[in-house]
Design an enzyme around this catalytic site. Structure first.
Site, PDB file in Angstrom:
ATOM      1  N   GLU A 428       0.846  -1.185   0.000  1.00  0.00           N
ATOM      2  CA  GLU A 428       0.000   0.000   0.000  1.00  0.00           C
ATOM      3  C   GLU A 428       0.890   1.246   0.000  1.00  0.00           C
ATOM      4  OE1 GLU A 428      -1.324   0.016   3.969  1.00  0.00           O
ATOM      5  OE2 GLU A 428      -2.284   1.963   3.834  1.00  0.00           O
ATOM      6  N   ASP A 501      -0.223  -1.649   6.177  1.00  0.00           N
ATOM      7  CA  ASP A 501       0.020  -1.166   7.533  1.00  0.00           C
ATOM      8  C   ASP A 501      -0.911  -1.850   8.522  1.00  0.00           C
ATOM      9  OD1 ASP A 501       1.887   0.532   6.578  1.00  0.00           O
ATOM     10  OD2 ASP A 501       0.607   2.325   6.630  1.00  0.00           O
ATOM     11  N   ASP A 503      -2.901  -0.733  10.572  1.00  0.00           N
ATOM     12  CA  ASP A 503      -3.856   0.240  11.107  1.00  0.00           C
ATOM     13  C   ASP A 503      -5.193   0.132  10.370  1.00  0.00           C
ATOM     14  OD1 ASP A 503      -3.377   1.258   8.645  1.00  0.00           O
ATOM     15  OD2 ASP A 503      -2.457   3.124   9.308  1.00  0.00           O
ATOM     16  N   ASP A 505      -6.560   1.924   7.958  1.00  0.00           N
ATOM     17  CA  ASP A 505      -6.490   2.003   6.499  1.00  0.00           C
ATOM     18  C   ASP A 505      -5.954   0.702   5.906  1.00  0.00           C
ATOM     19  OD1 ASP A 505      -7.508   4.501   6.486  1.00  0.00           O
ATOM     20  OD2 ASP A 505      -5.561   5.531   6.293  1.00  0.00           O
TER      21      ASP A 505
END
Ligand code: 0RA
Length: 638
Positions: A428, A501, A503, A505
């Protein structure tokens, strides 16, 4: 005297058989329950419940209750006939003890009954017993309550009478052996999902579930059977007609039940069961269903003027667009194939299902012209869109974007041309893309950075999907195509690794990508080509010692091992981009040091569910979901 010593000899022989059987199961648990991970663990519960369901199928049981206890044990109670306790003529011990200790003890099934067996199911209670630290069983039968306790599969005392009691039934209470399983924590949602599924498939039963670890309880009873199952699956969608189409037929000894409904979406959700077992990888019954559906809808479309001439026809993909269906077949001697034994192999079943669908669906359409009208209009529209998509694909092909030579510009490919050795990291963002390019082994590791929005395939047709840059470069890089045209021999990398990641997102992107694979390239998941990278959350350093931690727990444990908080530097990685190339390689990419999570079909299905709820058109399910998951929703992990 003679009789006596014969009995003793038989007793000894059976004792040896018991011990041999137990050690075989404990030596190779995977052979019996598939694996020793969370899936294998849950299989213990399914195995016991399947035995109760057999009682339901025999018309002898109406209630089952499953309880997860604080201490990690599980109780399954049913009001079936109760496991027989009379002395077994061959083994000279109570049948109960034989059922609990010996492979396929006693032929408990009435001849000609459909059994929940084959594949990994129906391996027997003795397998659960052998893999449990302890197992306490109670039987209600003949006006008495009986009890026996086992440890690691071995009875610790003879069968005991606890007193008189009314009714019949079986109570099984067991604690999985921690030395066998990688995890021994039952997941509430996994258990609940299976119980709910069983309650749809067996409308005559009521299943109570209780989790004493958090004090929650639920009851599953669906008198509407698989028709209600389809309605439930379509909750977050807008159905084209209601109630679902249902059909029931018998071909030779095979019993076939189907419920189907179309929604205004574009996906095909087919859940197929054989003797109550979810055949995740399909098989001959699903092939028969598809053939029957395509043929019947084409015949009807032609005879009623929806399509014209011989040339025009609806493809399988056309008639399955927006289809939600549950197929439940009962087969006398099911043969299960494949690594997870989740694919039906019986060749005769294809023709049986196809013929049943042809006859009964045609009948249904003739009797329900308005339903026929709405679903055929949809299939014809799908067919027109498919034609548009073909043209779009041709265009992209001509532009050199798809297939040979035209690899996406952003792809940093590897040198090797041996797909079995090659890995594709889908990363990403551009900055993480740069780091991973430096950190990879360019001989066999390729990097594809994904920028911009990934289209939600849940809401898009093929032509729109192919117009999306991120998706097109992904498909081109992977090389195997998609949908009905997917060709695994053209796969360019045998490991496709999602690296996002840790997280919100990242979780979101992973959910979108998993849904894309699940919907358009399911074979990639089934064949085990899709993985999720596991980047660390923390780097801890004390002097020359460096440790990476992958969770808060691991971080705390490391701090302790380092001898307290003094002199320790803890770095928290907020994203992949914050790591150096060396760190990323060492922790996440290098095959000698990393751990990868292989994505299962269940993982992907879960991702798809989450996406359907979060992105679907219906507001109500979304609000309910966010409400129910208010805490976890910040990290929509899968
Ligand atoms: C052997 C024979 C019969 C039933 C069972 C076992 C049985 C096993 C389990 C496990 C959980 N619940 C169960 N209920 C029954 C047939 C009994 C008969 O014919 O009376």
């Amino acid at each position: 005297m003679v009789e006596n010593s014969a009995a003793v000899a038989a007793y000894d022989a059976s004792s040896i058989q018991v011990l041999e059987g137990l050690s075989a199961v404990r030596k190779r648990p995977g052979m019996y329950i598939g694996s020793t991970d969370a899936r294998g663990l849950h299989h213990l519960i399914y195995e016991v419940v399947d035995n109760s369901i057999d009682e339901v199928l025999a018309g002898a049981c109406t209630e089952i209750s499953v309880t997860l206890h604080q201490d990690g044990s599980c109780t399954v109670i049913d009001n079936g006939r109760g496991i027989p306790i009379d002395v077994h003529p061959k083994y000279h011990k109570p049948t109960l003890e034989i059922v609990m200790t010996i492979l396929h003890a006693g032929s408990k099934f009435d001849k000609g009954a459909y059994k929940v067996s084959g594949g990994l199911h129906g391996v027997g209670l003795h397998v659960v017993n052998a893999l449990s630290e302890w197992f306490e069983v109670q039987v209600l039968r003949g006006g008495k309550r009986y009890f026996q306790r086992y440890e690691l599969g071995v009875p610790v005392a003879p069968l005991k009478t606890l007193g008189s009691a009314e009714g019949t039934g079986t109570e099984a209470h067991f604690l999985p052996d921690k030395s066998v399983f990688e995890t021994t924590i039952f997941e509430k949602e996994t258990v609940e999902r299976r119980l709910k599924e069983l309650s749809f498939l067996n409308p005559q039963v009521t299943i109570h579930f209780s989790d004493e670890r958090d004090g929650t309880q639920s009851t599953f009873h669906h008198a509407g059977g698989i028709s209600e199952f389809v309605t439930d699956l379509n909750t977050a969608t807008a159905p084209l007609f209601s109630p679902p189409i249902t059909l029931h037929a018998k071909r030779d000894s095979t019993d076939i039940e189907l419920a189907m409904q179309y929604n205004d979406g574009y996906n095909d959700t087919t859940l197929a069961f054989v003797n109550n077992i979810h055949t995740v990888d399909g098989g001959t019954h699903v092939i028969g269903l598809r053939a029957g559906l395509t043929r019947t809808l084409n015949d009807y479309a032609r005879s009623h003027g929806f399509i014209k001439g011989e040339k025009e026809s609806l493809t399988g993909e056309d008639v399955r667009e927006g289809l939600t269906c549950v197929l439940s077949v009962k087969v006398l001697e099911p043969q299960f194939e494949g690594q997870t034994k989740a694919k039906l192999g019986n060749s005769e079943v294809k023709g049986q299902v196809e013929s049943a669908v042809n006859e009964k669906l045609q009948e249904y359409l003739e009797e329900h012209p308005s339903v026929a009208q709405s679903l055929l209009a949809k299939a014809v529209q799908a067919s027109q869109a498919r034609e548009a998509a073909r043209k779009a694909r041709e265009l992209t092909r001509r532009k050199g974007l798809l297939e040979g030579g035209g690899l996406p510009g952003k792809l940093a490919d590897c040198h090797s041309r041996d797909p079995a050795a090659c890995e594709l990291f889908i990363v990403e963002g551009d900055s993480a893309g740069g780091t991973s390019k430096q950190g990879r082994d360019r001989e066999f590791q390729a990097i594809l950075p994904l920028r911009g929005k990934i289209l939600n395939v849940e809401k898009a047709r093929l032509d729109k999907m192919l117009a999306n840059d991120a998706i097109r470069s992904l498909i081109t890089a992977i090389g195997a195509g998609l949908g009905d045209e997917l060709d695994l021999t053209k796969l360019r990398y045998h490991k496709i690794i999602l690296m996002a990641d840790a997280d919100v997102d990242g979780a979101h992107i992973r959910t979108l990508l998993l849904t894309l694979f699940y919907r358009k390239m399911p074979q990639l998941i089934q064949q085990g080509h899709i993985y999720i990278a596991q980047p660390p959350l923390y780097r801890l350093q004390k002097g020359a010692k460096i440790v990476y931690a992958y969770s808060d727990d691991e971080r705390d444990k490391t701090v302790q091992e380092f001898g307290g908080g003094r002199g320790i530097t803890i770095q928290r990685f907020k994203g992949l981009g914050e790591m150096t190339a060396e760190q990323l390689s060492e922790t996440t990419m290098n095959p000698m040091k990393r751990t990868l999570l292989k994505v299962t079909v269940e993982d992907a299905a879960k991702a798809n569910d989450i996406l359907q709820i979060l992105m679907g058109e219906e507001v109500e399910p979304r609000r309910n979901y966010i409400h129910a998951h208010a805490v976890e929703v910040t990290n929509l992990d899968i």
